[in-house]
Design an enzyme around this catalytic site. Structure first.
Site, PDB file in Angstrom:
ATOM      1  CG  HIS A 157     -10.932  -1.199  -1.476  1.00 30.66           C
ATOM      2  ND1 HIS A 157     -10.797   0.101  -1.054  1.00 30.66           N
ATOM      3  CD2 HIS A 157     -11.141  -1.126  -2.810  1.00 30.66           C
ATOM      4  CE1 HIS A 157     -10.911   0.915  -2.083  1.00 30.66           C
ATOM      5  NE2 HIS A 157     -11.119   0.195  -3.162  1.00 30.66           N
ATOM      6  CB  SER A 191     -12.840   2.210  -5.103  1.00 31.74           C
ATOM      7  OG  SER A 191     -11.486   2.050  -5.310  1.00 31.74           O
ATOM      8  CG  ASP A 227      -9.832   0.072   2.137  1.00 30.16           C
ATOM      9  OD1 ASP A 227      -8.975  -0.255   1.291  1.00 30.16           O
ATOM     10  OD2 ASP A 227     -10.969   0.481   1.846  1.00 30.16           O
TER      11      ASP A 227
END
Ligand SMILES: *[C@@H]1O[C@H](CO)[C@@H](O)[C@H](O)[C@H]1NC(C)=O
Ligand SMILES: *[C@@H]1O[C@H](CO)[C@@H](O)[C@H](O)[C@H]1NC(C)=O
Ligand SMILES: *[C@@H]1O[C@H](CO)[C@@H](O)[C@H](O)[C@H]1NC(C)=O
Length: 407
Positions: free
Chosen positions: A380, A177, A347
């Site tokens: 995610h 991320s 995601d």
């Protein structure tokens, strides 16, 4: 234009803080010296039978960051050779502990240690064990006067310099991320390259234009200015009262379902164990700066990767010598830099279309230096906490790193 970025990152924290109010994190912002026994090594690594050392590195702008080193695995591994180092970098609103919440045989740092790597877990400024500075106190606004530009300019270089000086080896990097965004931004400026062997980017974010979340509608009504007025140049503490009140007000908007927000924000994670999610809720989220949240929101809004925008032209000129903030041009990433990229079909933060835009920019990358994996089922959080992430992702990261050993 809409600012779903800030809203969704914030809203994620709301989900996290509602069920578990009690926490070991001091919300008072005092500078607390943490005895090593309470550190990540003691709580999450040594208990599993691994060696672990707490280290500390000071950035050029004075922040004192904590690092955990797992120098070897439990087996013999590469016992007689010098082990290649790996730095593992978490994303926003969490810290290094987020990698250590599953049973040990499923945790990335321990898997890397058992595979013969010298593992270093990084903790970004402002998080639980990196809340110190040579002169500033976390209770002062000046302590929070930074965005992810400073993670690019100061945190990553300090951690790389330190690990390189300790090991004398080129470094493998794993980011998740925000940990991918600051790496890509660094590489585009030619930073870290000389100390880097290869990089694995999980749930990469560089472009955020297509991020889809349940909060899109309400986000469209909100603007960065509002947030800055509310919080000023301060800590964004997801467990603090002001952030909580702000987030609750968002959830009062019709059509916003804050009950199922983890899913609404990160996407429909396929493979989280509920006991791991419980641990996650007890240990995270962690503070960041409000300025960092605003910068992320700007990244969503503008669709380009640029430095922090002070909005006022005179301020931008003061900081950058230009009316608009300079961009990070990802086309400048060296084409022979070994990159492993893994992204998920579900995601919501690292949207498939945004990752494809990144891949398009990297399309001239040397073919044998670029390895791309797409996992239809993953969202995610599966990349850090998925119970099957070892089989689906981490084993590939290990073999990718092993293939680059001669760079
Ligand atoms: C924040 O940092 C900028 C430089 O980046 C400086 O101009 C400004 O005065 C700082 N503000 C505070 C409150 O420290
Ligand atoms: C979920 O976690 C519990 C406790 O660690 C464990 O007993 C169980 O096997 C885990 N399930 C999966 C699918 O990994
Ligand atoms: C980014 O860099 C590439 C190649 O170095 C160049 O062709 C392109 O114009 C640059 N893009 C911007 C927006 O400056």
């Amino acid at each position: 234009m809409a600012l779903p970025g800030l809203m969704s990152f914030s809203a994620l924290t709301l989900f996290l803080l509602l069920p578990h109010h009690a926490s070991s994190l001091s919300s008072s912002g005092r500078n607390i010296a943490i005895p090593p026994v309470y550190g990540i090594c003691a709580s999450s690594v040594i208990v599993h039978g691994y060696k672990c050392q707490e280290h500390e590195v000071t950035t050029n702008d004075g922040y004192i960051l904590s690092l955990q080193r797992i120098p070897e695995g439990r087996g013999s591994g590469r016992s007689n050779t010098r082990k290649p180092p790996v730095i593992i970098q978490h994303g926003v609103l969490v810290d290094g502990m987020t990698w250590l919440l599953n049973p040990p045989e499923q945790d990335l740092p321990l898997i890397l240690a058992d595979s013969g790597f010298d593992v270093w877990i990084s903790n970004t400024r402002g998080t639980r064990y990196s809340r110190r500075h040579i002169s500033l106190d976390p209770s002062s606004p000046a302590f929070w006067n930074w965005s992810w530009d400073e993670l690019v300019s100061y945190d990553l270089p300090a951690v790389f310099d330190y690990v390189f000086s300790q090991t004398g080896h080129k470094i493998n990097y794993v980011g998740h991320s925000l940990g991918t965004l600051i790496a890509l931004a660094s590489f585009s400026e030619g930073k870290l390259i000389n100390q880097l062997k290869s990089a694995a980017l999980l749930s990469p974010i560089a472009y955020l234009s297509h991020m889809h979340t349940a909060l899109g509608v309400i986000a469209a009504k909100s603007f960065v200015g509002e947030i800055t007025t509310l919080f000023g140049l301060a800590e964004f503490n997801p467990k603090g009262l002001r952030v909580e009140a702000f987030l609750k007000s968002l959830c009062d908007h019709p059509g916003i379902d804050c009950y199922d927000l983890l899913e609404a924000i990160t996407g429909k994670n396929c493979c989280l164990n509920s006991s791991t999610v419980d641990l996650f809720l007890m240990n995270e989220p962690q503070s960041t700066s409000t300025k960092n949240m605003v910068h992320l929101a700007q990244t969503v809004r503008h669709g380009v990767l640029a430095k922090y925008n002070y909005v006022r032209p005179d301020y931008n000129i003061m900081h950058y010598g230009e009316i608009f903030p300079p961009i990070y041009n990802l086309s400048n990433i060296p084409r022979d830099l070994p990159l492993f990229i893994s992204y998920g079909g579900r995601d919501a933060l690292s949207d498939v279309r945004d990752v494809e835009k990144l891949l398009d920019i990297l399309k001239f990358h040397d073919e044998d230096k670029r390895s791309v994996q797409f996992i239809e089922e993953y969202a995610h959080a599966d990349y850090i906490m998925g119970f099957n992430a070892k089989d689906w992702v981490y084993n590939n990261v290990v073999s990718f790193f092993n293939r680059q050993l001669n760079r």
